[in-house]
Design an enzyme around this catalytic site. Structure first.
Site, PDB file in Angstrom:
ATOM      1  N   LYS A 265      14.341 -19.431 -49.494  1.00 25.30           N
ATOM      2  CA  LYS A 265      15.714 -18.975 -49.774  1.00 25.30           C
ATOM      3  C   LYS A 265      15.654 -17.451 -49.810  1.00 25.30           C
ATOM      4  O   LYS A 265      15.208 -16.857 -50.777  1.00 25.30           O
ATOM      5  CB  LYS A 265      16.180 -19.520 -51.131  1.00 25.30           C
ATOM      6  CG  LYS A 265      17.685 -19.653 -51.317  1.00 25.30           C
ATOM      7  CD  LYS A 265      18.487 -18.377 -51.179  1.00 25.30           C
ATOM      8  CE  LYS A 265      18.537 -17.485 -52.384  1.00 25.30           C
ATOM      9  NZ  LYS A 265      19.268 -16.222 -52.162  1.00 25.30           N
TER      10      LYS A 265
ATOM     11  N   GLU B 158       6.536 -12.618 -59.230  1.00 25.23           N
ATOM     12  CA  GLU B 158       6.188 -11.209 -58.965  1.00 25.23           C
ATOM     13  C   GLU B 158       7.456 -10.412 -59.265  1.00 25.23           C
ATOM     14  O   GLU B 158       8.431 -10.511 -58.519  1.00 25.23           O
ATOM     15  CB  GLU B 158       5.763 -11.008 -57.509  1.00 25.23           C
ATOM     16  CG  GLU B 158       4.296 -11.255 -57.254  1.00 25.23           C
ATOM     17  CD  GLU B 158       3.994 -12.704 -56.906  1.00 25.23           C
ATOM     18  OE1 GLU B 158       4.860 -13.374 -56.339  1.00 25.23           O
ATOM     19  OE2 GLU B 158       2.875 -13.163 -57.211  1.00 25.23           O
TER      20      GLU B 158
ATOM     21  N   CYS C 286       9.126  -2.171 -55.508  1.00 26.73           N
ATOM     22  CA  CYS C 286       8.746  -2.664 -56.846  1.00 26.73           C
ATOM     23  C   CYS C 286       7.749  -1.733 -57.530  1.00 26.73           C
ATOM     24  O   CYS C 286       7.796  -1.562 -58.737  1.00 26.73           O
ATOM     25  CB  CYS C 286       8.190  -4.078 -56.753  1.00 26.73           C
ATOM     26  SG  CYS C 286       6.790  -4.217 -55.639  1.00 26.73           S
TER      27      CYS C 286
ATOM     28  N   GLU D 194      14.197  -0.779 -65.266  1.00 26.31           N
ATOM     29  CA  GLU D 194      14.003  -0.549 -63.835  1.00 26.31           C
ATOM     30  C   GLU D 194      15.363  -0.262 -63.188  1.00 26.31           C
ATOM     31  O   GLU D 194      16.271  -1.083 -63.279  1.00 26.31           O
ATOM     32  CB  GLU D 194      13.399  -1.796 -63.193  1.00 26.31           C
ATOM     33  CG  GLU D 194      13.105  -1.622 -61.722  1.00 26.31           C
ATOM     34  CD  GLU D 194      12.585  -2.896 -61.080  1.00 26.31           C
ATOM     35  OE1 GLU D 194      13.138  -3.975 -61.371  1.00 26.31           O
ATOM     36  OE2 GLU D 194      11.642  -2.807 -60.289  1.00 26.31           O
TER      37      GLU D 194
HETATM   38  P1  NAP Z   1      16.967 -10.692 -58.012  1.00 28.59           P
HETATM   39  O1  NAP Z   1      18.371 -10.393 -58.303  1.00 28.59           O
HETATM   40  O2  NAP Z   1      16.107 -11.235 -59.089  1.00 28.59           O
HETATM   41  O3  NAP Z   1      16.997 -11.715 -56.770  1.00 28.59           O
HETATM   42  C1  NAP Z   1      15.823 -12.184 -56.164  1.00 28.59           C
HETATM   43  C2  NAP Z   1      16.111 -13.482 -55.447  1.00 28.59           C
HETATM   44  O4  NAP Z   1      16.484 -14.469 -56.420  1.00 28.59           O
HETATM   45  C3  NAP Z   1      17.283 -13.408 -54.455  1.00 28.59           C
HETATM   46  O5  NAP Z   1      16.998 -14.242 -53.350  1.00 28.59           O
HETATM   47  C4  NAP Z   1      18.423 -13.976 -55.287  1.00 28.59           C
HETATM   48  O6  NAP Z   1      19.482 -14.506 -54.530  1.00 28.59           O
HETATM   49  C5  NAP Z   1      17.700 -15.076 -56.035  1.00 28.59           C
HETATM   50  N1  NAP Z   1      18.418 -15.559 -57.231  1.00 28.59           N
HETATM   51  C6  NAP Z   1      19.392 -14.936 -57.932  1.00 28.59           C
HETATM   52  N2  NAP Z   1      19.819 -15.743 -58.934  1.00 28.59           N
HETATM   53  C7  NAP Z   1      19.099 -16.886 -58.866  1.00 28.59           C
HETATM   54  C8  NAP Z   1      19.082 -18.094 -59.620  1.00 28.59           C
HETATM   55  N3  NAP Z   1      19.891 -18.280 -60.658  1.00 28.59           N
HETATM   56  N4  NAP Z   1      18.220 -19.065 -59.257  1.00 28.59           N
HETATM   57  C9  NAP Z   1      17.378 -18.898 -58.220  1.00 28.59           C
HETATM   58  N5  NAP Z   1      17.363 -17.778 -57.452  1.00 28.59           N
HETATM   59  C10 NAP Z   1      18.202 -16.771 -57.777  1.00 28.59           C
HETATM   60  O7  NAP Z   1      16.205  -9.426 -57.425  1.00 28.59           O
HETATM   61  P2  NAP Z   1      16.678  -8.441 -56.277  1.00 28.59           P
HETATM   62  O8  NAP Z   1      17.744  -7.569 -56.827  1.00 28.59           O
HETATM   63  O9  NAP Z   1      16.937  -9.199 -55.035  1.00 28.59           O
HETATM   64  O10 NAP Z   1      15.325  -7.618 -56.041  1.00 28.59           O
HETATM   65  C11 NAP Z   1      14.934  -6.563 -56.826  1.00 28.59           C
HETATM   66  C12 NAP Z   1      13.889  -6.968 -57.832  1.00 28.59           C
HETATM   67  O11 NAP Z   1      12.748  -7.508 -57.180  1.00 28.59           O
HETATM   68  C13 NAP Z   1      13.390  -5.772 -58.606  1.00 28.59           C
HETATM   69  O12 NAP Z   1      13.226  -6.113 -59.963  1.00 28.59           O
HETATM   70  C14 NAP Z   1      12.038  -5.498 -57.969  1.00 28.59           C
HETATM   71  O13 NAP Z   1      11.129  -4.774 -58.752  1.00 28.59           O
HETATM   72  C15 NAP Z   1      11.569  -6.878 -57.697  1.00 28.59           C
HETATM   73  N6  NAP Z   1      10.470  -6.856 -56.717  1.00 28.59           N
HETATM   74  C16 NAP Z   1       9.188  -7.149 -57.128  1.00 28.59           C
HETATM   75  C17 NAP Z   1       8.127  -7.099 -56.204  1.00 28.59           C
HETATM   76  C18 NAP Z   1       6.697  -7.434 -56.612  1.00 28.59           C
HETATM   77  O14 NAP Z   1       5.868  -7.643 -55.726  1.00 28.59           O
HETATM   78  N7  NAP Z   1       6.377  -7.491 -57.887  1.00 28.59           N
HETATM   79  C19 NAP Z   1       8.393  -6.748 -54.879  1.00 28.59           C
HETATM   80  C20 NAP Z   1       9.702  -6.445 -54.506  1.00 28.59           C
HETATM   81  C21 NAP Z   1      10.739  -6.510 -55.426  1.00 28.59           C
HETATM   82  P3  NAP Z   1      20.706 -13.566 -54.025  1.00 28.59           P
HETATM   83  O15 NAP Z   1      20.576 -13.660 -52.591  1.00 28.59           O
HETATM   84  O16 NAP Z   1      21.947 -14.186 -54.551  1.00 28.59           O
HETATM   85  O17 NAP Z   1      20.523 -12.213 -54.589  1.00 28.59           O
END
Ligand code: NAP
Length: 496
Positions: A189, A265, A300, A399
């Protein structure tokens, strides 16, 4: 040498409305629901994607389970899986510009970086796990002579993958490649604002010879499609990259459903620490600027907290601000841009909200802080630097995931460690010093999954990436990632 003519040729190509990819076929929602895909370059409609729900997730999970049970992939010899994964890596290389430009139109990352970080990393990742999988052996335990203790690892079954919008191909591949190499079937997804390049990747996987149903993609929102996948009782593992808030929910979904293993992650608030004896101030300033502003801070491991020793604070800050002001923010498909667009209007608003909160809390704005190029319709923001930040301010704790740097002074090594560790996160860090003993002391004391010394942000597929504390519980990359996607099994054989 970047082929700008090819980029120009690809950048206005119409994109057909996209369905899910389930059981090897493009599938539309039964209810016809779609989501608009707006380009962060200009805010205009690019195309639509299917807005999947629990019916589409069911179809995809059933297809993954059927393919796993049938053994079309899971029972294939590792050398056979290797051939197909390496062929996929070759296809990614052959379609690198198509994938990169498609991704940039969808998520706004600047093209120079996207070419390397997206198809470049994806190809390297599929090649790495493809090449590795027929070289991973089991173990024989040191038992008594009348017993053979075999310890082996095998595929787990059906793997759900949920990824964010920054670097979708790279992060998606970090999960899909080891999961597939180990023999599992996958449902992906993607983020709703970065699905297009991953849909194309899944098509290329079919072309490479991956049997149908082994890699399925369901697009849609996290709240509906993501939740349905995470709650599904026939998903064995969930591998997630994203924010801590959603990660927390996924653990709850697992507890409410089948106790599937959940690997997270998550985000970071990484300290980049500058000691007065750093080998080269210009190099350190350039790395600090690149470490926070590349991809508009949507990385990230961004070094979003710059900890600078008081003795060199003002001088070093001037170097950083001067470099930040020289960065060219612009169309992410223009190779002259250093920084492209913020991924969405929502993320841009979030970034600006943090700028306002930092000012309210008493941080001093040195440069940036505003939206720019709004006449383009795109979501662009100036590289932003705050000084006089103290460790407890929101801007130093939370963040932002945008181009915002917080500069915090420190007096000595002990205080640097205390500030570095004073957040809930523990993803990455940087230490700049010519003193090898100090570098080792800092590596030992800083709570972070990856620590850079006299550089910031470098890595490749051979080393793991994962967090401590609330930055997550799993690791992507390296041979260690295979541990997530395999089940450890013991056979205790009596040969007496
Ligand atoms: P996010 O809002 O947590 O979304 C991540 C994914 O989860 C998206 O596909 C999102 O769908 C989905 N999602 C949202 N609500 C959900 C739910 N209730 N149940 C299941 N899935 C759900 O994060 P983001 O804004 O896309 O990405 C930024 C974050 O990712 C930052 O915190 C960043 O640090 C972190 N990150 C971490 C790493 C690492 O390797 N540690 C690498 C890159 C990014 P949608 O399509 O609706 O948004």
């Amino acid at each position: 040498m970047i082929d700008t003519a090819l980029i120009n040729q690809l950048k206005n190509k119409p994109i057909e409305p996209r369905g899910h990819l389930i059981d090897g076929l493009s599938v539309l929602n039964e209810d016809g629901m779609t989501l608009d895909v707006l380009s962060p370059r200009d805010g205009r409609l690019l195309t639509t994607i299917a807005d999947g729900g629990s019916r589409e997730i069911d179809l995809a999970v059933n297809s993954a389970r059927r393919s796993f049970e049938a053994g079309s992939w899971s029972a294939m010899a590792p050398a056979g899986r290797k051939k197909i994964l390496v062929r996929l890596a070759e296809l990614i290389d052959a379609h690198a510009y198509e994938l990169a430009v498609l991704g940039v139109r969808d998520n706004g990352t600047e093209i120079n970086m996207a070419l390397k970080a997206e198809p470049g990393s994806a190809a390297a990742t599929f090649r790495y796990y493809g090449e590795a999988i027929d070289k991973v052996y089991g173990e024989i335990a040191p038992t008594a002579r009348d017993i053979v203790g075999l310890i082996s690892r095998g595929p787990v079954g059906v793997v759900g993958v949920i990824v964010p919008w920054n670097f979708p191909l790279m992060i998606g591949s970090w999960k899909i490649a080891p999961a597939l190499a180990a023999g599992n079937s996958v449902i992906l997804k993607p983020a709703e604002t970065a699905s297009l390049s991953l849909l194309r990747l899944a098509e290329l996987a079919l072309e490479a010879g991956l049997p149908k149903g082994v890699l399925n993609v369901v697009t849609g929102t996290g709240a509906v499609a993501g939740e349905a996948l995470a709650l599904h009782n026939d998903v064995d593992i969930l591998a997630f990259t994203g924010s801590g808030g959603i990660g927390r929910r996924l653990l709850e979904y697992s507890a409410r459903s089948n106790l599937k293993h959940v690997f997270l992650e998550l985000g970071g608030k990484s300290p980049n620490i500058i000691f007065p004896d750093m080998p080269d101030p210009d190099k350190a300033a350039a790395a600090a600027v690149n470490g926070i502003f590349r991809n508009s801070g949507q990385v990230c491991v961004s070094g979003s907290r710059l900890l600078v020793h008081r003795d060199i604070h003002d001088e070093f800050l001037s170097l950083v601000v001067a470099r930040a002001q020289k960065l060219r923010v612009g169309d992410p498909l223009d190779t002259a841009s250093d920084i492209g667009a913020v991924n969405s209007a929502e993320q841009l608003q979030k970034n600006l909200g943090y700028v306002a909160s930092a000012k309210r809390e008493g941080a001093v704005l040195c440069t940036g802080g505003a939206r720019i190029l709004s006449e383009s319709g795109g979501y662009f923001m100036q590289p932003t630097v705050f000084r006089n930040v103290s460790a407890e301010m929101r801007i130093a704790q939370e963040e932002v995931f945008g181009p915002v740097l917080s500069v915090i002074p420190f007096a000595d090594e002990e205080e640097a460690v205390r500030i570095a560790n004073a957040t809930n996160y523990g993803l990455a860090a940087g230490v700049w010093t010519a003193d090898l003993a100090r570098a080792h002391r800092m590596i030992g004391k800083i709570q972070a999954g990856v620590i850079h010394v006299n550089c910031y942000g470098g890595s490749d597929i051979t080393v793991p990436l994962g967090g401590m504390k609330q930055s997550g519980n799993g690791h992507d990359k390296s041979l260690h990632a295979l541990e997530k996607y395999t089940a450890l099994k013991t056979a205790w054989i009596n040969i007496a």
